[in-house]
Structures are given as structure tokens and as C-alpha cells.
Design a protein around this motif. Structure first.
Motif, PDB file in Angstrom:
ATOM      1  N   VAL A 265       0.873  -1.180   0.000  1.00  0.00           N
ATOM      2  CA  VAL A 265       0.000   0.000   0.000  1.00  0.00           C
ATOM      3  C   VAL A 265       0.910   1.230   0.000  1.00  0.00           C
ATOM      4  CG1 VAL A 265      -1.862   1.214   1.185  1.00  0.00           C
ATOM      5  CG2 VAL A 265      -1.710  -1.285   1.331  1.00  0.00           C
ATOM      6  N   ARG A 266       0.633   2.184  -0.908  1.00  0.00           N
ATOM      7  CA  ARG A 266       1.482   3.366  -1.041  1.00  0.00           C
ATOM      8  C   ARG A 266       0.696   4.638  -0.753  1.00  0.00           C
ATOM      9  NH1 ARG A 266       6.263   1.763  -3.522  1.00  0.00           N
ATOM     10  NH2 ARG A 266       6.181  -0.310  -4.449  1.00  0.00           N
ATOM     11  N   ASN A 267       1.446   5.713  -0.486  1.00  0.00           N
ATOM     12  CA  ASN A 267       0.789   6.968  -0.115  1.00  0.00           C
ATOM     13  C   ASN A 267       0.253   7.738  -1.318  1.00  0.00           C
ATOM     14  OD1 ASN A 267       3.208   7.811  -1.217  1.00  0.00           O
ATOM     15  ND2 ASN A 267       3.657   9.308   0.386  1.00  0.00           N
ATOM     16  N   LYS A 268       0.577   7.277  -2.533  1.00  0.00           N
ATOM     17  CA  LYS A 268      -0.006   7.869  -3.732  1.00  0.00           C
ATOM     18  C   LYS A 268      -0.067   6.803  -4.823  1.00  0.00           C
ATOM     19  CE  LYS A 268       4.406   9.844  -5.364  1.00  0.00           C
ATOM     20  NZ  LYS A 268       5.085  11.089  -5.795  1.00  0.00           N
ATOM     21  N   GLY A 269      -0.895   7.052  -5.817  1.00  0.00           N
ATOM     22  CA  GLY A 269      -1.130   6.076  -6.863  1.00  0.00           C
ATOM     23  C   GLY A 269      -0.021   6.013  -7.879  1.00  0.00           C
ATOM     24  N   SER A 270       1.133   5.513  -7.464  1.00  0.00           N
ATOM     25  CA  SER A 270       2.291   5.420  -8.345  1.00  0.00           C
ATOM     26  C   SER A 270       3.311   4.501  -7.709  1.00  0.00           C
ATOM     27  CB  SER A 270       2.908   6.809  -8.566  1.00  0.00           C
ATOM     28  OG  SER A 270       4.200   6.713  -9.107  1.00  0.00           O
ATOM     29  N   LEU A 271       4.127   3.842  -8.555  1.00  0.00           N
ATOM     30  CA  LEU A 271       5.212   3.019  -8.021  1.00  0.00           C
ATOM     31  C   LEU A 271       6.246   3.854  -7.297  1.00  0.00           C
ATOM     32  CD1 LEU A 271       5.728   0.524 -10.977  1.00  0.00           C
ATOM     33  CD2 LEU A 271       4.896  -0.042  -8.700  1.00  0.00           C
ATOM     34  N   ASN A 272       6.213   5.167  -7.527  1.00  0.00           N
ATOM     35  CA  ASN A 272       7.110   6.068  -6.801  1.00  0.00           C
ATOM     36  C   ASN A 272       6.558   6.444  -5.431  1.00  0.00           C
ATOM     37  OD1 ASN A 272       8.942   6.188  -8.971  1.00  0.00           O
ATOM     38  ND2 ASN A 272       7.694   7.743  -9.994  1.00  0.00           N
ATOM     39  N   GLY A 273       5.311   6.050  -5.163  1.00  0.00           N
ATOM     40  CA  GLY A 273       4.716   6.346  -3.867  1.00  0.00           C
ATOM     41  C   GLY A 273       5.427   5.629  -2.737  1.00  0.00           C
ATOM     42  N   SER A 303      -7.082   4.324   8.104  1.00  0.00           N
ATOM     43  CA  SER A 303      -5.848   4.514   7.315  1.00  0.00           C
ATOM     44  C   SER A 303      -6.135   4.230   5.843  1.00  0.00           C
ATOM     45  CB  SER A 303      -4.738   3.584   7.811  1.00  0.00           C
ATOM     46  OG  SER A 303      -4.408   3.868   9.157  1.00  0.00           O
ATOM     47  N   TYR A 304      -5.726   5.154   4.971  1.00  0.00           N
ATOM     48  CA  TYR A 304      -6.033   5.059   3.553  1.00  0.00           C
ATOM     49  C   TYR A 304      -4.745   5.038   2.735  1.00  0.00           C
ATOM     50  CZ  TYR A 304     -10.649   6.420   5.212  1.00  0.00           C
ATOM     51  OH  TYR A 304     -11.838   6.467   5.889  1.00  0.00           O
ATOM     52  N   GLY A 305      -4.773   4.359   1.607  1.00  0.00           N
ATOM     53  CA  GLY A 305      -3.616   4.317   0.727  1.00  0.00           C
ATOM     54  C   GLY A 305      -4.001   3.778  -0.634  1.00  0.00           C
ATOM     55  N   TRP A 306      -2.997   3.667  -1.506  1.00  0.00           N
ATOM     56  CA  TRP A 306      -3.216   3.256  -2.892  1.00  0.00           C
ATOM     57  C   TRP A 306      -2.535   1.918  -3.170  1.00  0.00           C
ATOM     58  CZ3 TRP A 306      -6.009   6.257  -6.434  1.00  0.00           C
ATOM     59  CH2 TRP A 306      -6.379   7.528  -5.991  1.00  0.00           C
ATOM     60  N   VAL A 307      -3.222   1.067  -3.946  1.00  0.00           N
ATOM     61  CA  VAL A 307      -2.656  -0.211  -4.373  1.00  0.00           C
ATOM     62  C   VAL A 307      -2.821  -0.339  -5.884  1.00  0.00           C
ATOM     63  CG1 VAL A 307      -3.049  -1.404  -2.186  1.00  0.00           C
ATOM     64  CG2 VAL A 307      -4.838  -1.424  -3.936  1.00  0.00           C
ATOM     65  N   ALA A 308      -1.972  -1.167  -6.498  1.00  0.00           N
ATOM     66  CA  ALA A 308      -2.034  -1.370  -7.950  1.00  0.00           C
ATOM     67  C   ALA A 308      -3.310  -2.126  -8.316  1.00  0.00           C
ATOM     68  CB  ALA A 308      -0.812  -2.147  -8.410  1.00  0.00           C
ATOM     69  N   SER A 309      -4.116  -1.556  -9.213  1.00  0.00           N
ATOM     70  CA  SER A 309      -5.407  -2.150  -9.580  1.00  0.00           C
ATOM     71  C   SER A 309      -5.265  -3.507 -10.243  1.00  0.00           C
ATOM     72  CB  SER A 309      -6.173  -1.215 -10.516  1.00  0.00           C
ATOM     73  OG  SER A 309      -6.496  -0.002  -9.879  1.00  0.00           O
ATOM     74  N   TRP A 310      -4.070  -3.748 -10.898  1.00  0.00           N
ATOM     75  CA  TRP A 310      -3.925  -5.020 -11.604  1.00  0.00           C
ATOM     76  C   TRP A 310      -3.750  -6.194 -10.648  1.00  0.00           C
ATOM     77  CZ3 TRP A 310      -0.576  -0.839 -12.475  1.00  0.00           C
ATOM     78  CH2 TRP A 310       0.657  -0.898 -11.836  1.00  0.00           C
TER      79      TRP A 310
END
Length: 583
Positions: A265-273, A303-310
Motif C-alpha cells: 500500500v502506497r501513499n499515492k497512486g504510483s510506483l514512486n509512492g 488509514s487510507y492508501g493506494w494499491v495497484a489495480s492489476w
């Protein structure tokens, strides 16, 4: 005298004209390309949206007419056609070609078992082997050697056995004109354009993906920071106006079930997160927002975060029920005496039941990291997921905070045997070399999701000498080296797990991993002990060798080859490493 001078001048002029003509073929050397892949589509224009003019085969050579962006116009059988520049190699002369393309190109391996060495020469130690069709970034070149980014770290290979692409593929910033919409559910993403390629992920109808290239009936897509292949018949290419990968879809009203073993889980929708947490295979979450093939979820309460949709299998959101995690008749087995079962999913909640090691309870649901259980008196209670083992389809829960102790650690995973060395063969025909690689790849995913720097001594069915395996450990200054094996003996009744170390400083690592694996797998505990094996004896780093069950025992072979066991043993090694680094 004047006449003689005129003759000499005329002769010089003819000689210079001849020299100029002799230079032209050399200049023409840089005006042709060689096809680097099989069944390459030649298109009528510079883009994937143009009709296919025909197909070129690997090693075919064509003259260049012009170039536009990432596309090259060629003379294709008397017609003008276009090919993607990253799937061809320029025919240029001179020793400086590789050096000029370093840091902006990729090398495609042209032979199987190509040795990666520590330096530019056969006198340097072998770090590992790479295989035909693999593609790696070029870092540098020296003479007839090129330096590549490989699974073993930066290493050198002979340029004789690689093809250099004219342009490095860009998987992180693909233009919006190269996107496609998936038209099938549970579409396999494969490691290569073939049904024999390993399945590395799945996609569903409506997913938007970035298209990198096409190869016959296969399409290459940007996937998890790298690339993967899907069948071309299940993707519809899009123009920028049709809603590409930058489309933002808030409040999608869907749930997503995690399909990866451990998903960061990342803090933004990117592999750079920045990684801020991890979720496990089988867990389901409401998708709050979608953007750029990333999904926003509430991965923990508040707690919220971003994960890869694939890595999410999407379904319509359920309207009721406290849990959306698939448990399907799973049971939880208590690992320790006196374990607390609480009224609600919190360590602050009151204890309503105490259970002992071996007690088994039906799982009703999974809420965050807690299992809801059905107690003997008919009531329900909650137990922390990291103090039980699970039988069935319910996801495994890692102890919260374990990733903190694994982050930035360098861990070398050594899948035993490979290539011409099959290892042992199970009572039912299981090859040890296949099973060790499967275990290592599962563990690799989990550790990478926790932020560890993980290196595999082999990532395919290849042979690697024992000194080379140790060399990988020393070259990377491994914080831990884990050699993975499965056991065999003439007596088919023998079963269980054994862990080996050689040097006294390796004993603590062996103890931590062994205790956690045996707890989570319920395999017979054969102890951890001294073992005289090359990969731990000659290893100056913290190293252990694991024998994770007996393939010679028919019943144990069925158990240890199951998906449930493989998940459990990977979780056990993961937790054992976390506990070791914590202490």
C-alpha cells in the motif's frame, strides 16, 4: 609543362572522387535495422492504431527510410512500413556503439544460460545466469563486454550473446495514445508472449492498461513496474479521447479482492509512492477511488492508501455484512497455549475465552487482522490473525509491524538445484528444483512488499554452481541468505522439517526461522542443527539451509505441494526473518 600539370590535377580529382564513393557503403551501414523479435507487426503508420501491413521475422534486415518518435519507417518488400524502434536493433559499425547506447538502451539475451560476471572478462566470478529472451538495462560497456542490471545486481556479459535495442522501453511514462481496455474477465498476464509463459497477474473487463508493444497475437503491457504479455484478442486499443489510463473514477462502488501474495500500500497512486503498509492475498476492500490503474482503499481502520489495480479482482460492492473477506469454511488453529479470544477485534477488548495450542475453530469472517470465530457455546469471538494458522481459503495474516524490521534489509533467496540438477524426485513425481523455485518466488513477493532488497540466485530453471550461489551472498553483503530445499530418504514414513546452520553466528537466524515455520505449518519439528553444506559452510554472511518437508513421503508430498502449505511456509520464513532482525 602546363599540359603535364593539368594531367596530374585531373588524375588527383579522379582519385578523390573514387575515395568519396568508397566511403558511401560505410555511411549506409547505419541506415538499416535488424528485427529483434519473432512475428513483428509492420504497420502502415507510426503507431499501434495503424493497420498491419505485414509481419517481419527475427533477424530480417530492412533499410531505414525515416524515423518519427519511437517508430522507424522501413522499406518493407517494396512498400513503406513502420516498426517500433524498441523491437529492432540498428546496424551500425564501430566499437563505440554499445558505449554510446549505454544508460539509454536494453540488451536482449540471445542464448540460454548466459553467465553474468562480476567484471568484464572470463576471469571474474560468475554471479548467476540469464536466459534467452530476457531483457535488461545497459549500464556501461568495456571492449566486448556490457554491464547490465540483472536479478543478481549489476553484472557483465559478453556482447556477443546479446542484442542491443535502439531505444530503452519506457514503462513508467507510456503516452496516452498507447492504452487499451480489457474485454475479458480473469485475463492472464504472462511473463512472455506464449501460453508457456508464467502467469504473473490477472486483469478483468474494463481495466485500462498501458500498451508497450505488440508481437503477433500477443500484446505487451506495462505491469507492476515491469512488463507482461496478454492475448491481443482481449484488448481494445484506445485513442487519447477514449478515456485512457489517466481517467479518474471516484467512488467506484466496487470491491477489490487482493490476488497477490502480499501487496504494498502506497501513499499515492504510483510506483514512486512511499510504502505505508501491506495487504494480503484474499483480503477485500471497498474501492474508494481509481486513477492511473491505481485504487484507493481503507487498508486499516482510519488509514487510507493506494494499491495497484492489476492486483485486485473487482466485484460489485456488497450491501451488507461486516466482512467481505472470502473464508469459505476455513478454520483457525491456535498456535500457543492460553491464547486470548476477545469480544471484538481489538487488543483492548475483553477476553471471553482462552484457547490452547491445537484448538480449532470455524472462521466466520476476517476484519482487518482479526478472525471472527464460532466458539463451542455458539457465541462468536475474535482472535488476532498472527497467532493462529489457517486451514482453507481464508487469507493469512502477518503480524502488524513486521515490515518495519524487514525494510531495506538485503536478503538473498537461494532456490536449491535447477537446470540439469533436478534435486530429489517425489514419490508422486514432484521435482525438488521446481518446488524450491515456487517457494522462493512466493517469499520474494512478500519480502519485496515489506521493503526488503531481495535477490534470487536463480529465477528460472537454470543451473548455478554452489560457489556462485555463495558468491551472490558475498557480492551483495547479504543480511540473510536462505537456501530452500525439500528432503528425501529411503524410508517413506519419515516426515518433517529440519533447519541447518554451520557457523555459530548463524544459529540465531536458524532458530527464529525454524520456530516460525513449524508453528505456521504444523509440520513435524525435526529441529535446527549443525549441517556441513557448502552454501552455509563457505558463506561469511548469516546463512541457513531449510529442508521444508519430505517429498519421499507420499502424504507429505501432497501437503507440501499444496497452495495452502506454500503460503504458510512463506509466511513462516517471513515472520522468522522479521523476528530475527527485530532482536
Amino acid at each position: 609543362m602546363q599540359k603535364r600539370r593539368s594531367i596530374i590535377l585531373a588524375f588527383c580529382f579522379i582519385l578523390m572522387a573514387g575515395l568519396i564513393q568508397l566511403e558511401e557503403p560505410a555511411k549506409a551501414e547505419g541506415t538499416a535495422v535488424t528485427i529483434s523479435t519473432h512475428n513483428l507487426n509492420v504497420r502502415q503508420g507510426p503507431g499501434l492504431s495503424y493497420p498491419i501491413l505485414g509481419q517481419a521475422q527475427k533477424d530480417d534486415r530492412f533499410n531505414i527510410l525515416s524515423q518519427k518518435g519511437e517508430w522507424i519507417e522501413i522499406d518493407f518488400k517494396g512498400k513503406k512500413g513502420w516498426v517500433a524502434s524498441w523491437l529492432v536493433s540498428l546496424n551500425t559499425s564501430g566499437q563505440g556503439t554499445l558505449a554510446e547506447t549505454a544508460n539509454s538502451s536494453q540488451a536482449i539475451v540471445a542464448t540460454d544460460g548466459l553467465r553474468v560476471r562480476k567484471g568484464p572478462g572470463t576471469g571474474y566470478a560468475v554471479l548467476g545466469t540469464v536466459h534467452k529472451g530476457s531483457s535488461y538495462n545497459i549500464q556501461d560497456s568495456e571492449g566486448s563486454w556490457v554491464k547490465l542490471q540483472t536479478p543478481y545486481g549489476d553484472g557483465w556479459v559478453s556482447s556477443e550473446y546479446v542484442q542491443v535495442s535502439s531505444k530503452k522501453k519506457n514503462t513508467s511514462n507510456v503516452s496516452t495514445s498507447k492504452t487499451g481496455r480489457i474485454t475479458a474477465n480473469s485475463l492472464n498476464i504472462r511473463s512472455k508472449p506464449s501460453l508457456q509463459g508464467a502467469v504473473i497477474g490477472k486483469l478483468n473487463t474494463g481495466d485500462i492498461v498501458a500498451v508497450t508493444s505488440q508481437n503477433g497475437s500477443w500484446t505487451e503491457i506495462s505491469f507492476s513496474g515491469d512488463t507482461g504479455w496478454i492475448s491481443s484478442q482481449y484488448i481494445k486499443l484506445q485513442s487519447p479521447q477514449s478515456g485512457g489510463s489517466n481517467t479518474k473514477q471516484p467512488n467506484s462502488g466496487q470491491t477489490g479482492t487482493v490476488t497477490a501474495t502480499a501487496l504494498t500500500v502506497r501513499n499515492k497512486g504510483s510506483l514512486n509512492g512511499k510504502p505505508i503498509g501491506s495487504v494480503s492475498k484474499g483480503q477485500s476492500f471497498t474501492i474508494l477511488e481509481e486513477m492511473n490503474n491505481w485504487s484507493k482503499i481503507e487498508y486499516q481502520s482510519g488509514s487510507y492508501g493506494w494499491v495497484a489495480s492489476w492486483f485486485l479482482e473487482k466485484t460489485a460492492a456488497k450491501k451488507s455484512g461486516s466482512s467481505q473477506h472470502p473464508v469459505n469454511g476455513s478454520t483457525a488453529v491456535i498456535l500457543h497455549n492460553g491464547s486470548n479470544i476477545r469480544k471484538s477485534a481489538s487488543t483492548q477488548s475483553s477476553v471471553i475465552h482462552r484457547a490452547n495450542k491445537g484448538d480449532s475453530f470455524d472462521i466466520i469472517s476476517l476484519q482487518n487482522d482479526w478472525y471472527e470465530l464460532r466458539l463451542p457455546n455458539g457465541e462468536t469471538g475474535y482472535v488476532a490473525g498472527w497467532i493462529v494458522s489457517v486451514n482453507g481459503s481464508a487469507p493469512k495474516v502477518e503480524k502488524p509491524g513486521a515490515e518495519i524490521h524487514l525494510k531495506n534489509k538485503t536478503i538473498v533467496l537461494d532456490p536449491g538445484h535447477g537446470g540439469r540438477d533436478n534435486g530429489t524426485t517425489g514419490a508422486r513425481g514432484t521435482l525438488e528444483k521446481t518446488l524450491t523455485l515456487r517457494t522462493a518466488q512466493l517469499l520474494y513477493d512478500k519480502l519485496r512488499a515489506a521493503g526488503a532488497n531481495v535477490i534470487l540466485t536463480r529465477n528460472s530453471d537454470s543451473y548455478l554452481p554452489l560457489p556462485s550461489r555463495v558468491g551472490v551472498s558475498h557480492y551483495h553483503n547479504a543480511d540473510a541468505f536462505i537456501s530452500i530445499h525439500y528432503d528425501s530418504i529411503a524410508d517413506r514414513t519419515v516426515r518433517g522439517m529440519t533447519t541447518y546452520y554451520y557457523h555459530s553466528f548463524q544459529k540465531n537466524l536458524a532458530a527464529n526461522i525454524h520456530s516460525n515455520v513449524t508453528s505456521l505449518t504444523n509440520l513435524r519439528d525435526r529441529g535446527y542443527r549443525l549441517g556441513d553444506y557448502h552454501v552455509i559452510r563457505e558463506n561469511k554472511r548469516n546463512a541457513v539451509l531449510l529442508e521444508l518437508g519430505y517429498l519421499s513421503n507420499p502424504a507429505e508430498e501432497i501437503l507440501i505441494t499444496s497452495a495452502h502449505y506454500q503460503q504458510s511456509v512463506a509466511a513462516g520464513i517471513y515472520q522468522g526473518l522479521a523476528r530475527y532482525f527485530k532482536n
